[in-house]
Design a protein around this motif. Sequence first.
Motif, PDB file in Angstrom:
ATOM      1  N   GLN A   1      -2.322   1.936  -3.954  1.00 23.44           N
ATOM      2  CA  GLN A   1      -1.921   0.947  -2.845  1.00 23.44           C
ATOM      3  C   GLN A   1      -3.015  -0.021  -2.411  1.00 23.44           C
TER       4      GLN A   1
ATOM      5  N   MET B   1       3.586  -3.006   4.072  1.00 20.31           N
ATOM      6  CA  MET B   1       3.537  -2.926   2.692  1.00 20.31           C
ATOM      7  C   MET B   1       4.697  -2.760   2.358  1.00 20.31           C
ATOM      8  N   HIS B   2       5.318  -1.787   2.793  1.00 22.49           N
ATOM      9  CA  HIS B   2       6.798  -1.149   2.414  1.00 22.49           C
ATOM     10  C   HIS B   2       7.817  -2.072   2.518  1.00 22.49           C
TER      11      HIS B   2
ATOM     12  N   GLY C   1      -6.317  -4.476   6.144  1.00 27.51           N
ATOM     13  CA  GLY C   1      -5.488  -4.250   5.079  1.00 27.51           C
ATOM     14  C   GLY C   1      -6.073  -2.837   4.749  1.00 27.51           C
TER      15      GLY C   1
ATOM     16  N   SER D   1       0.881   0.046   6.573  1.00 27.46           N
ATOM     17  CA  SER D   1       1.641   0.661   5.422  1.00 27.46           C
ATOM     18  C   SER D   1       3.054   0.278   5.614  1.00 27.46           C
TER      19      SER D   1
ATOM     20  N   HIS E   1       7.312  -5.574   2.483  1.00 23.68           N
ATOM     21  CA  HIS E   1       6.938  -6.298   1.645  1.00 23.68           C
ATOM     22  C   HIS E   1       7.521  -6.119   0.345  1.00 23.68           C
ATOM     23  N   GLU E   2       7.413  -4.928  -0.073  1.00 26.17           N
ATOM     24  CA  GLU E   2       7.790  -4.560  -1.551  1.00 26.17           C
ATOM     25  C   GLU E   2       9.037  -3.939  -1.540  1.00 26.17           C
TER      26      GLU E   2
ATOM     27  N   PHE F   1      -3.299  -3.563   0.084  1.00 26.14           N
ATOM     28  CA  PHE F   1      -2.394  -4.178   0.917  1.00 26.14           C
ATOM     29  C   PHE F   1      -3.409  -5.093   1.933  1.00 26.14           C
TER      30      PHE F   1
END
Length: 155
Positions: free
Chosen positions: A88, A23-24, A67, A20, A26-27, A90
Amino acid sequence: MKVSLQSPSIESMPRLLELSKQMHDHEALSFDVEHVTSSFSYLIGNPAHGDVFLIALDQDGEQEIIGYVVLCYSFSIELGGQIAVIDQIFLSKDWRRQGVGSHVLPSIEAQANSRNCHAVILEVNIGNSGAREFYEQFDYMPRRQHCIMAKRLPR
């Protein structure tokens, strides 16, 4: 290569949080570990609202969590009833464009179908043409003239 969706356990929570955070990052989203942990725990404890899945890869007898997916349940008059929202999804950087998503997406759709959902919706960054093209291969259609807007409510 065998790809599967697995329910998280207490032992897998650190890996879920690590993914997570990736992902945060990356975004370019802020990451509040307490908020994310609480959100995952809520969904895991209240499956009527959604499901959290780890994406597991079995290769040569070794399993790796590469993921995760967060699938939430809602309702849409327009789409005819209960729907699933991919909140989400990922994959670790090394596993993107390796065919994993082509295994995962049908499993997500099967899960939504088992919950009597009429549709699956998701949000894609307008500039992420690779992701848009991937989802279009699975018959996901962009909704022209739509803009997703959000507001966090004070707690």
